[in-house]
Design an enzyme around this catalytic site. Structure first.
Site, PDB file in Angstrom:
ATOM      1  CG  ASP A 165      -0.311  -0.004   2.563  1.00 23.31           C
ATOM      2  OD1 ASP A 165       0.935  -0.109   2.645  1.00 23.31           O
ATOM      3  OD2 ASP A 165      -1.050   0.086   3.577  1.00 23.31           O
ATOM      4  CD  GLU A 166       5.580   1.710   3.179  1.00 23.21           C
ATOM      5  OE1 GLU A 166       6.482   2.415   2.698  1.00 23.21           O
ATOM      6  OE2 GLU A 166       5.620   1.241   4.317  1.00 23.21           O
ATOM      7  CE  LYS A 168       7.307  -4.383  -3.153  1.00 22.33           C
ATOM      8  NZ  LYS A 168       7.752  -5.798  -3.270  1.00 22.33           N
TER       9      LYS A 168
HETATM   10  P1  NAD Z   1      11.452  -9.719   4.580  1.00 28.60           P
HETATM   11  O1  NAD Z   1      12.453  -8.617   4.580  1.00 28.60           O
HETATM   12  O2  NAD Z   1      11.078 -10.354   5.861  1.00 28.60           O
HETATM   13  O3  NAD Z   1      11.959 -10.905   3.611  1.00 28.60           O
HETATM   14  C1  NAD Z   1      12.519 -10.647   2.356  1.00 28.60           C
HETATM   15  C2  NAD Z   1      13.113 -11.966   1.835  1.00 28.60           C
HETATM   16  O4  NAD Z   1      13.632 -11.735   0.517  1.00 28.60           O
HETATM   17  C3  NAD Z   1      14.282 -12.501   2.683  1.00 28.60           C
HETATM   18  O5  NAD Z   1      14.161 -13.873   2.891  1.00 28.60           O
HETATM   19  C4  NAD Z   1      15.505 -12.178   1.844  1.00 28.60           C
HETATM   20  O6  NAD Z   1      16.595 -13.080   2.063  1.00 28.60           O
HETATM   21  C5  NAD Z   1      14.942 -12.300   0.434  1.00 28.60           C
HETATM   22  N1  NAD Z   1      15.705 -11.518  -0.548  1.00 28.60           N
HETATM   23  C6  NAD Z   1      16.076 -10.210  -0.454  1.00 28.60           C
HETATM   24  N2  NAD Z   1      16.771  -9.850  -1.548  1.00 28.60           N
HETATM   25  C7  NAD Z   1      16.812 -10.940  -2.353  1.00 28.60           C
HETATM   26  C8  NAD Z   1      17.381 -11.193  -3.632  1.00 28.60           C
HETATM   27  N3  NAD Z   1      18.063 -10.244  -4.293  1.00 28.60           N
HETATM   28  N4  NAD Z   1      17.238 -12.421  -4.189  1.00 28.60           N
HETATM   29  C9  NAD Z   1      16.565 -13.404  -3.520  1.00 28.60           C
HETATM   30  N5  NAD Z   1      16.029 -13.226  -2.299  1.00 28.60           N
HETATM   31  C10 NAD Z   1      16.151 -12.007  -1.721  1.00 28.60           C
HETATM   32  O7  NAD Z   1      10.189  -9.129   3.826  1.00 28.60           O
HETATM   33  P2  NAD Z   1       8.633  -9.366   4.100  1.00 28.60           P
HETATM   34  O8  NAD Z   1       8.183  -8.439   5.152  1.00 28.60           O
HETATM   35  O9  NAD Z   1       8.390 -10.801   4.228  1.00 28.60           O
HETATM   36  O10 NAD Z   1       8.028  -8.827   2.717  1.00 28.60           O
HETATM   37  C11 NAD Z   1       7.865  -9.698   1.611  1.00 28.60           C
HETATM   38  C12 NAD Z   1       7.263  -8.940   0.450  1.00 28.60           C
HETATM   39  O11 NAD Z   1       6.008  -8.390   0.832  1.00 28.60           O
HETATM   40  C13 NAD Z   1       8.115  -7.756  -0.030  1.00 28.60           C
HETATM   41  O12 NAD Z   1       8.056  -7.716  -1.430  1.00 28.60           O
HETATM   42  C14 NAD Z   1       7.430  -6.542   0.576  1.00 28.60           C
HETATM   43  O13 NAD Z   1       7.620  -5.412  -0.228  1.00 28.60           O
HETATM   44  C15 NAD Z   1       5.984  -6.995   0.566  1.00 28.60           C
HETATM   45  N6  NAD Z   1       5.112  -6.404   1.600  1.00 28.60           N
HETATM   46  C16 NAD Z   1       5.506  -6.427   2.918  1.00 28.60           C
HETATM   47  C17 NAD Z   1       4.635  -5.928   3.888  1.00 28.60           C
HETATM   48  C18 NAD Z   1       4.996  -5.938   5.355  1.00 28.60           C
HETATM   49  O14 NAD Z   1       4.278  -5.350   6.157  1.00 28.60           O
HETATM   50  N7  NAD Z   1       6.085  -6.596   5.772  1.00 28.60           N
HETATM   51  C19 NAD Z   1       3.397  -5.378   3.507  1.00 28.60           C
HETATM   52  C20 NAD Z   1       3.047  -5.359   2.140  1.00 28.60           C
HETATM   53  C21 NAD Z   1       3.916  -5.886   1.204  1.00 28.60           C
HETATM   54  O1  DAU Z   2       2.453  -0.647   4.568  1.00 32.04           O
HETATM   55  C1  DAU Z   2       3.131  -1.790   4.141  1.00 32.04           C
HETATM   56  C2  DAU Z   2       4.596  -1.666   4.514  1.00 32.04           C
HETATM   57  O2  DAU Z   2       4.658  -1.836   5.932  1.00 32.04           O
HETATM   58  C3  DAU Z   2       5.483  -2.686   3.815  1.00 32.04           C
HETATM   59  O3  DAU Z   2       5.479  -2.448   2.440  1.00 32.04           O
HETATM   60  C4  DAU Z   2       6.923  -2.622   4.356  1.00 32.04           C
HETATM   61  O4  DAU Z   2       7.691  -3.673   3.785  1.00 32.04           O
HETATM   62  C5  DAU Z   2       6.871  -2.793   5.856  1.00 32.04           C
HETATM   63  O5  DAU Z   2       8.178  -2.645   6.406  1.00 32.04           O
HETATM   64  C6  DAU Z   2       5.941  -1.769   6.485  1.00 32.04           C
HETATM   65  O6  DAU Z   2       6.491  -0.433   6.327  1.00 32.04           O
HETATM   66  P1  DAU Z   2       6.377   0.644   7.503  1.00 32.04           P
HETATM   67  O7  DAU Z   2       7.367   1.708   7.300  1.00 32.04           O
HETATM   68  O8  DAU Z   2       4.951   1.069   7.691  1.00 32.04           O
HETATM   69  O9  DAU Z   2       6.759  -0.322   8.737  1.00 32.04           O
HETATM   70  P2  DAU Z   2       7.677  -0.110  10.030  1.00 32.04           P
HETATM   71  O10 DAU Z   2       7.448  -1.322  10.870  1.00 32.04           O
HETATM   72  O11 DAU Z   2       9.080   0.247   9.690  1.00 32.04           O
HETATM   73  O12 DAU Z   2       7.007   1.135  10.731  1.00 32.04           O
HETATM   74  C7  DAU Z   2       5.624   1.152  11.080  1.00 32.04           C
HETATM   75  C8  DAU Z   2       5.309   2.531  11.633  1.00 32.04           C
HETATM   76  O13 DAU Z   2       5.984   2.680  12.884  1.00 32.04           O
HETATM   77  C9  DAU Z   2       5.792   3.655  10.754  1.00 32.04           C
HETATM   78  O14 DAU Z   2       4.864   4.736  10.829  1.00 32.04           O
HETATM   79  C10 DAU Z   2       7.119   4.066  11.390  1.00 32.04           C
HETATM   80  C11 DAU Z   2       6.889   3.801  12.851  1.00 32.04           C
HETATM   81  N1  DAU Z   2       8.075   3.407  13.639  1.00 32.04           N
HETATM   82  C12 DAU Z   2       8.868   2.400  13.136  1.00 32.04           C
HETATM   83  C13 DAU Z   2       9.986   1.981  13.827  1.00 32.04           C
HETATM   84  C14 DAU Z   2      10.887   0.895  13.278  1.00 32.04           C
HETATM   85  C15 DAU Z   2       8.346   4.021  14.857  1.00 32.04           C
HETATM   86  O15 DAU Z   2       7.605   4.913  15.309  1.00 32.04           O
HETATM   87  N2  DAU Z   2       9.447   3.593  15.555  1.00 32.04           N
HETATM   88  C16 DAU Z   2      10.295   2.606  15.092  1.00 32.04           C
HETATM   89  O16 DAU Z   2      11.305   2.281  15.763  1.00 32.04           O
END
Ligand code: NAD
Ligand code: DAU
Length: 347
Positions: free
Chosen positions: A124-125, A152
């Site tokens: 959603d970012e 992204k």
């Molecule tokens: P994560 O950082 O936990 O995991 C990423 C994985 O990708 C790791 O296992 C890493 O080793 C692998 N990786 C990184 N670079 C690579 C490369 N060049 N080749 C092969 N593998 C590689 O991430 P996540 O939180 O599980 O997110 C997964 C996907 O979902 C991402 O595309 C992210 O943008 C998307 N996403 C995450 C969130 C969230 O809240 N975490 C929300 C919406 C979408």
């Molecule tokens: O919205 C989806 C995204 O959510 C994914 O695409 C990203 O991969 C995932 O990392 C996440 O991004 P955010 O930036 O929203 O997540 P983060 O956990 O880093 O931060 C969540 C919120 O908390 C954000 O507003 C920043 C704030 N924050 C984060 C950290 C690490 C703090 O206030 N203190 C902190 O130490």
């Protein structure tokens, strides 16, 4: 279906693999992962000996290795990414390389091999800030704020261009903030929980009134599976939790749930370019694919806290090495660490 999963050793990818290899499911998996600091094979322990599971260590930017591993698969679910906004601000090159170039290389390979479907897992970012009361639909224009979200959005556009130009079978999902077990403790929720387990302060960026829509990782993975099985090619599907909460409210909920005092709340310098509010309209996936989040936030929070409390060895395992040096470099002194941003990246 034999599914080529990229980034399956990360937080969401590993949940997806555990889900699709659960009893009763009919798929098999090739997990292709570079094992960066965020990749952890311990996340796959429950399925590591499953007959339908194979792990290949590799980089999505390495076309030859990816092609060899992808050969014989029917579909791709592409999770691999540099996923942390803060890291992308401090060190953007890795996010651009993996998220943009890596996705391009993977599209080329999947096109060459003629795979039947390519689910691109996005965020959603890409929509950027939503005004109060505003919700992003799949038609909302992308307006990213950070190097991460720009990378992204760029990869989303590449997928879309392949659909339009080559008739490529791509579909895009855009999910809100995930939480749940196995999330790397650089992200807000596991960082707060693991800090609270040690009575450490909770760093709150800026005024803490930024809003995030929290989605349990299992609900997200159910949505991705629905899109893989029934989503229409060329479409975008939003996947949100419908639980929009201010960061400070979330921090206080965690303090209450873990019985800790509010004196642990520590306001620190804000993230540069910090998006104020994310909010998704998810009617499309609800009406077309019958998906809805099933795990209420309060239940998911308690389950997540319990998981971290009972998996201290997992936390200790991921907190060493790279994490420690990253943490000390950028978060060691929270009030001044963001001054490092004034220094241009060395590469
Ligand atoms: P994560 O950082 O936990 O995991 C990423 C994985 O990708 C790791 O296992 C890493 O080793 C692998 N990786 C990184 N670079 C690579 C490369 N060049 N080749 C092969 N593998 C590689 O991430 P996540 O939180 O599980 O997110 C997964 C996907 O979902 C991402 O595309 C992210 O943008 C998307 N996403 C995450 C969130 C969230 O809240 N975490 C929300 C919406 C979408
Ligand atoms: O919205 C989806 C995204 O959510 C994914 O695409 C990203 O991969 C995932 O990392 C996440 O991004 P955010 O930036 O929203 O997540 P983060 O956990 O880093 O931060 C969540 C919120 O908390 C954000 O507003 C920043 C704030 N924050 C984060 C950290 C690490 C703090 O206030 N203190 C902190 O130490």
């Amino acid at each position: 279906m034999k599914i080529f999963v990229t980034g399956g050793a990360g937080f969401i990818g590993s949940c997806f693999i555990r889900m699709i290899l659960a009893p009763g499911q009919k798929h098999s998996v090739v997990n292709y992962d570079k094992l960066t600091y965020a990749g952890n094979l311990a996340n796959l322990e429950p399925v590591a000996r499953h007959a339908g599971y194979r792990f290949v260590k590799g980089d999505i930017c390495d076309a030859h290795a990816a092609e060899a591993a992808m050969s014989g698969c029917d579909a791709v679910v592409h999770f691999a990414a540099e996923s942390h906004v803060d890291r992308s601000i401090y060190e953007p090159a890795a996010a651009i390389q993996t998220n943009v170039t890596g996705t391009f290389m993977l599209l080329q390979t999947a096109k060459k091999l003629g795979l039947a479907k390519f689910v691109h897992v996005s965020t959603d970012e890409v929509y950027g800030d939503m005004a109060p009361g505003q919700f992003a639909t799949e038609e909302t224009h992308v307006h990213p704020s950070s190097p991460y979200s720009a990378s992204k959005a760029s990869s989303d556009l590449l997928v879309y261009s392949y659909v339009r130009t080559y008739g490529f079978p791509g579909v895009i999902t855009r999910a809100s903030n995930n939480y749940g077990p196995y999330q790397f403790p650089e992200k807000f929720m596991p960082l707060l929980i693991s800090n609270l387990m040690e009575d450490k302060p909770l760093p709150i960026y800026g005024d803490g009134k930024q809003e995030r829509d929290w989605l349990h990782v299992e609900d997200h993975c159910r949505g991705i599976l629905a899109v893989l099985e029934r989503g229409r090619i060329g479409e975008v599907y939003n996947i949100g939790g419908a639980d929009i909460v201010e960061n400070i409210t979330m921090a206080k909920a965690l303090l209450r749930a873990m019985g800790k005092p509010e004196t642990l709340l520590t306001y620190v310098k804000d993230r540069p370019g910090h998006d104020r509010r994310y909010a998704l309209d998810c009617k499309k996936i609800e009406t077309e694919l019958g998906w809805k989040p099933q795990i209420p936030l309060e239940q998911g929070l308690h389950q997540t806290i319990d998981w971290y409390k009972t998996n201290t060895a997992w936390i200790a395992g991921v907190r060493g090495g790279d994490y420690l040096s990253y943490y000390n470099k950028y978060y060691g002194n929270r009030d001044t660490s963001l001054d490092a941003l004034a220094q241009p990246e060395a590469n």
